[in-house]
Motif scaffolding. Sequence first.
Motif, mmCIF file in Angstrom:
data_model
loop_
_atom_site.group_PDB
_atom_site.id
_atom_site.type_symbol
_atom_site.label_atom_id
_atom_site.label_comp_id
_atom_site.label_asym_id
_atom_site.label_seq_id
_atom_site.Cartn_x
_atom_site.Cartn_y
_atom_site.Cartn_z
ATOM 1 N N TYR A 140 0.799 -1.215 0.000
ATOM 2 C CA TYR A 140 0.000 0.000 0.000
ATOM 3 C C TYR A 140 0.836 1.271 0.000
ATOM 4 N N ASP A 141 0.534 2.120 -0.967
ATOM 5 C CA ASP A 141 1.130 3.450 -1.103
ATOM 6 C C ASP A 141 0.039 4.339 -1.677
ATOM 7 N N PRO A 142 -0.420 5.339 -0.938
ATOM 8 C CA PRO A 142 -1.537 6.166 -1.419
ATOM 9 C C PRO A 142 -1.321 6.731 -2.806
ATOM 10 N N ASN A 143 -0.059 6.974 -3.170
ATOM 11 C CA ASN A 143 0.239 7.564 -4.477
ATOM 12 C C ASN A 143 0.573 6.526 -5.537
ATOM 13 N N ALA A 163 -8.939 4.199 -16.745
ATOM 14 C CA ALA A 163 -7.550 4.265 -16.284
ATOM 15 C C ALA A 163 -7.464 3.786 -14.843
ATOM 16 N N ARG A 164 -6.274 3.370 -14.449
ATOM 17 C CA ARG A 164 -6.043 2.957 -13.064
ATOM 18 C C ARG A 164 -6.048 4.172 -12.152
ATOM 19 N N ASN A 165 -6.768 4.057 -11.055
ATOM 20 C CA ASN A 165 -6.730 5.094 -10.029
ATOM 21 C C ASN A 165 -5.547 4.858 -9.111
ATOM 22 N N THR A 166 -5.225 5.847 -8.304
ATOM 23 C CA THR A 166 -4.188 5.639 -7.304
ATOM 24 C C THR A 166 -4.719 4.713 -6.212
ATOM 25 N N MET A 167 -3.811 4.114 -5.475
ATOM 26 C CA MET A 167 -4.228 3.235 -4.383
ATOM 27 C C MET A 167 -5.000 4.018 -3.325
ATOM 28 N N ALA A 211 -7.747 -1.899 7.282
ATOM 29 C CA ALA A 211 -6.882 -0.947 7.984
ATOM 30 C C ALA A 211 -5.493 -1.537 8.204
ATOM 31 N N LEU A 212 -5.432 -2.824 8.480
ATOM 32 C CA LEU A 212 -4.136 -3.488 8.650
ATOM 33 C C LEU A 212 -3.345 -3.444 7.351
ATOM 34 N N TYR A 213 -4.018 -3.696 6.236
ATOM 35 C CA TYR A 213 -3.382 -3.623 4.914
ATOM 36 C C TYR A 213 -2.866 -2.210 4.650
ATOM 37 N N LYS A 214 -3.617 -1.225 5.117
ATOM 38 C CA LYS A 214 -3.269 0.182 4.919
ATOM 39 C C LYS A 214 -2.179 0.645 5.892
ATOM 40 N N ARG A 215 -1.864 -0.190 6.860
ATOM 41 C CA ARG A 215 -0.923 0.103 7.941
ATOM 42 C C ARG A 215 -1.457 1.182 8.891
ATOM 43 N N ASP A 216 -2.761 1.285 8.981
ATOM 44 C CA ASP A 216 -3.398 2.167 9.951
ATOM 45 C C ASP A 216 -3.701 1.311 11.181
#
Length: 251
Positions: A140-143, A163-167, A211-216
């Motif tokens: 996971y990387d928001p950008n 098109a692909r969106n950002t994560m 959230a775990l995947y997101k590291r939150d």
Amino acid sequence: MLSSCEKQLNQNNPVTFSDANAYRTIADVQLGVNGAFARYAAFTTDVYKNSLTSDEAKIGADNGGSGQLAYRFQYHADNAETTAGYYEYYSLIDQVNRVLPHVGTVTGGTIDRKNELTADLLGLRALGHFGLLQSFSNNYDPNGLGVAIMTEDDVADINGKPARNTMGEVMAQIEQDLNMAKSLLPEATPTNFSDTVLNKINIAAYQARIALYKRDYDAAIGYASDVINSGLVPLTNGIDYQNIWQDASSQ
């Protein structure tokens, strides 16, 4: 060919299904929701992929080639294990987007039932996008590059190439759908709780996982605590948990 009748060719067959007449009653919508649940087959696909790329499986003596590329991390576009789940998840999302606009317009059904059906669809769409994000994006990387977000606004263009969106954008859509689904559902109680349908408790469990995947990690702890503290899905004890891995317990 030169004398074909344009008038007859332009007529619509009144017994064929279209978006306009496929969903007329709440029972029609329920069948559409059932179809969305039925398309959530990517779960088994993910189990298959993960078993091949971990220590859960090995190549058998009589193996004729099935799964060997994924087992050896030889990924390429023609490898079925690499692309497994892509169609299933987007098929699920497409089904949701076709049914969702009709929930509020059909005849019959109480407000509560329509809210629950809407919640089912939104929850499934979130799980579809999350499955795609896990399988076809990097950590996971928001950008970073995510997958294409598909919502009800996109369903009409069957030839579209989104098109692909950002994560980060995909994650925002996932969280929005889950939060809305959760808000539409009644409080889970011992009387109405079931682990085979979407409800506030198992949505919270999915939110913990996401959230775990997101590291939150704070959010993951909070959502997991909601599930544990509900008392509706009690944790198994330590001995039974160990026995699960030896097939000596089904807790």
